[in-house]
Design a protein around this motif. Sequence first.
Motif, PDB file in Angstrom:
ATOM      1  N   TYR A 163      37.793  18.731 -33.331  1.00  0.00           N
ATOM      2  CA  TYR A 163      38.360  17.625 -32.566  1.00  0.00           C
ATOM      3  C   TYR A 163      37.810  17.709 -31.151  1.00  0.00           C
ATOM      4  CZ  TYR A 163      41.371  18.000 -36.583  1.00  0.00           C
ATOM      5  OH  TYR A 163      41.820  18.094 -37.872  1.00  0.00           O
ATOM      6  N   THR A 164      37.422  16.548 -30.585  1.00  0.00           N
ATOM      7  CA  THR A 164      36.771  16.561 -29.285  1.00  0.00           C
ATOM      8  C   THR A 164      37.336  15.489 -28.361  1.00  0.00           C
ATOM      9  OG1 THR A 164      35.028  15.055 -30.013  1.00  0.00           O
ATOM     10  CG2 THR A 164      34.593  17.401 -30.273  1.00  0.00           C
ATOM     11  N   THR A 171      40.110  12.642 -28.600  1.00  0.00           N
ATOM     12  CA  THR A 171      39.790  11.258 -28.914  1.00  0.00           C
ATOM     13  C   THR A 171      38.850  11.064 -30.102  1.00  0.00           C
ATOM     14  OG1 THR A 171      38.065  11.345 -27.217  1.00  0.00           O
ATOM     15  CG2 THR A 171      40.214  10.486 -26.555  1.00  0.00           C
ATOM     16  N   GLU A 172      38.160  12.116 -30.514  1.00  0.00           N
ATOM     17  CA  GLU A 172      37.232  11.993 -31.632  1.00  0.00           C
ATOM     18  C   GLU A 172      37.463  13.097 -32.656  1.00  0.00           C
ATOM     19  OE1 GLU A 172      35.353  12.657 -28.493  1.00  0.00           O
ATOM     20  OE2 GLU A 172      35.612  10.584 -27.884  1.00  0.00           O
ATOM     21  N   THR A 173      37.074  12.817 -33.903  1.00  0.00           N
ATOM     22  CA  THR A 173      37.137  13.799 -34.981  1.00  0.00           C
ATOM     23  C   THR A 173      35.767  13.864 -35.641  1.00  0.00           C
ATOM     24  OG1 THR A 173      39.454  13.238 -35.338  1.00  0.00           O
ATOM     25  CG2 THR A 173      38.382  14.519 -37.062  1.00  0.00           C
ATOM     26  N   PRO A 174      34.830  14.648 -35.066  1.00  0.00           N
ATOM     27  CA  PRO A 174      33.500  14.736 -35.675  1.00  0.00           C
ATOM     28  C   PRO A 174      33.525  15.308 -37.086  1.00  0.00           C
ATOM     29  CG  PRO A 174      33.475  15.646 -33.458  1.00  0.00           C
ATOM     30  CD  PRO A 174      34.899  15.385 -33.818  1.00  0.00           C
ATOM     31  N   ASP A 215      43.527  10.539 -33.956  1.00  0.00           N
ATOM     32  CA  ASP A 215      42.667  10.367 -32.786  1.00  0.00           C
ATOM     33  C   ASP A 215      43.462   9.795 -31.609  1.00  0.00           C
ATOM     34  OD1 ASP A 215      40.468  11.370 -34.052  1.00  0.00           O
ATOM     35  OD2 ASP A 215      39.482   9.450 -34.363  1.00  0.00           O
TER      36      ASP A 215
END
Length: 141
Positions: free
Chosen positions: A4-5, A21-24, A36
């Motif tokens: 998670y980033t 905010t992101e889930t690569p 997210d």
Amino acid sequence: MPEYTANAPQTVAPGQNVPLTETPIACNRGYVCHRDGSGIVTLRGITNQCRARYRVSADGNIAVAAGGTAGAISVSLAITGEPLNSATAIVTPAAVGDLFNVHVEAIIDVPKGCCLTIALENTSTQAITAQNVNIIVDRIA
């Protein structure tokens, strides 16, 4: 091994979690859950043993937010809202906006059938800027 980033700079108030905010890389087995934009990640105790064991690592860049005062700032991994003293990173920027890279890590046991929430929390007494934050969860047992 989900990741998670939160790459964009964001201001985080004292006592608040860094929003991710992101889930690569998502967890495809349902062991780890996240929405997210939320700062909370849920670890699930799905296991045939007494507990599920996870290694949680978080790193990123932090600075005193605009309008703040240069001095010590810190972030910590928090379990169910309680910061872990053993997983706290403290830095002392000489000026507002000076970024420092920090890393914290903890082994977390989740009892069978239970869930625990984790987050990267601003444990400073003032707002910080967090940027390029990355949380990785490894299920190790």
